[in-house]
Design an enzyme around this catalytic site. Sequence first.
Site, short mmCIF file in Angstrom:
data_model
loop_
_atom_site.label_atom_id
_atom_site.label_comp_id
_atom_site.label_asym_id
_atom_site.label_seq_id
_atom_site.Cartn_x
_atom_site.Cartn_y
_atom_site.Cartn_z
N HIS B 37 50.58 62.62 102.06
CA HIS B 37 49.61 63.31 102.90
C HIS B 37 50.21 64.57 103.51
O HIS B 37 49.57 65.61 103.56
CB HIS B 37 49.10 62.37 104.00
CG HIS B 37 47.91 61.58 103.59
ND1 HIS B 37 48.01 60.52 102.72
CD2 HIS B 37 46.59 61.71 103.88
CE1 HIS B 37 46.79 60.02 102.52
NE2 HIS B 37 45.92 60.72 103.21
N LYS B 102 43.77 50.14 106.29
CA LYS B 102 43.52 49.07 107.25
C LYS B 102 43.72 49.61 108.65
O LYS B 102 44.54 50.50 108.88
CB LYS B 102 44.47 47.90 107.00
CG LYS B 102 45.93 48.21 107.33
CD LYS B 102 46.79 46.96 107.36
CE LYS B 102 48.27 47.29 107.39
NZ LYS B 102 48.83 47.32 108.75
#
Lengths: 282, 177
Positions: B37, B102
């Site tokens: 990222h 999550k």
Amino acid sequence: MPNIRIIEPDKIIKAVARLCISANIHIGDDICEALHAAKANETSDLPRSVLDMLTKNAEIAKSENLPACQDTGMAVVFVSIGTKVHVGGNLTNAINEGVRRGYREGFFRNSVVLDPINRVNTGDNTPAVVHYDFVPGNQIKITVAPKGFGSENMGGIRMLNPSDGINGVEDFVIETVKNADANPCPPIIVGVGVGGTMEKAALISKQSLLREVGSEHPDLFWREVEWRLHSRINELNIGAAGFGGATTALAVHIATFPTHIAGLPVAVTVGCHATRHKTVII
Amino acid sequence: MNRRINTPFSEDIIRKLDAGDRVMLSGEIYTGRDAAHARMVELVCINEPLPFDVNGQVIYYTGPCPAPPGRVIGSVGPTTSTRMDVYSPTLIKAGLRVMVGKGLRSPAVMDAIQKYNGVYLAAVGGAGALLSLCVKKSELIAFEDLGTEAIYRLTVKDMPLVVACDCMGGNIYELRK
């Protein structure tokens, strides 16, 4: 040297490698039982299906020889060395070689970076975090507890004042679990260290995760604190995977240590539902 | 009830997903976590092309275990999405529509999801062995030097997920409070 037992490093290396593999693949029976009990206790569909996936996951890991979680953790190793034992070589090096071998042979993830800011992966999951302790006797006890960081990131420590008392301790535990929310892969196991110094509180909070889930604290006062905290945590309704439900924690384990007249340190280590550890005595 | 959804997602499908829905995801998805990222956002900031076209795509926040012999992949469960919060709005603006991970998302990510018609799906944390059985194919796409944090294109079949944050602002982690 009379009565001194010599243990060759190769024995340590092989034992640590085996423990790394076994700990990551086999979720303990105590945790599996607690997950089954939690599932039976849920009345709504979503948390029950999550818990069902977790028990199935543990079975698949075992039957397919896969680590239960892809975060095979940073290897935390607790070593109790008998005072009548001599290791023929550098013990820490042997432990790291065991970790290196175990993670390679198990096809586990290498999750350790050498420098916390520059972040280049060491490529072999070393170094381990090793804690030594000396005990009487001529044996070595080694526990490998791979720690995933989804849960590790959610821990905390606070240096309370003695006047904060047990209410201060309990409120800090609840605050920590509440802030962790869905992130540490609930249902969690909450390890609490009370007393000592700052680093001692953190260490005993982590060690308390090694206790068997479902076991009782030997001291009545702390047993009741554990019960109270467990029920307060489950009332938070975070639930399995954080989707809501009756079971947010499988257990609360408290460890204590004498402390200073001026202090009341409290540390919380959060363990996920895959809190893993395996022990061998050599 | 488990709804089956397939990649690539149409805008229409995303609009029909509500927080709390259980879905089974099939198709091609891309892995990406912290280090990937950071690099992707750096590329967006200097107007360089990304290693894959993120338009309408799915990123799964995971760092898999290596594949043992005879397997497509090792354990491959979700990692905590919160750590990707600083990067996600930039990637959503660049075209990313679906994130799988999550745990909680930040208000900025929730806003970007609503503004650009995206969705955040939650996988069950810690179910990495089970989820590995849903992966039928795995190809390295970019950032090989990052090891487990490299970007892989996975072909998945019936991956069990829950809609956590929908494009109307619905949030499963708020619903239970």
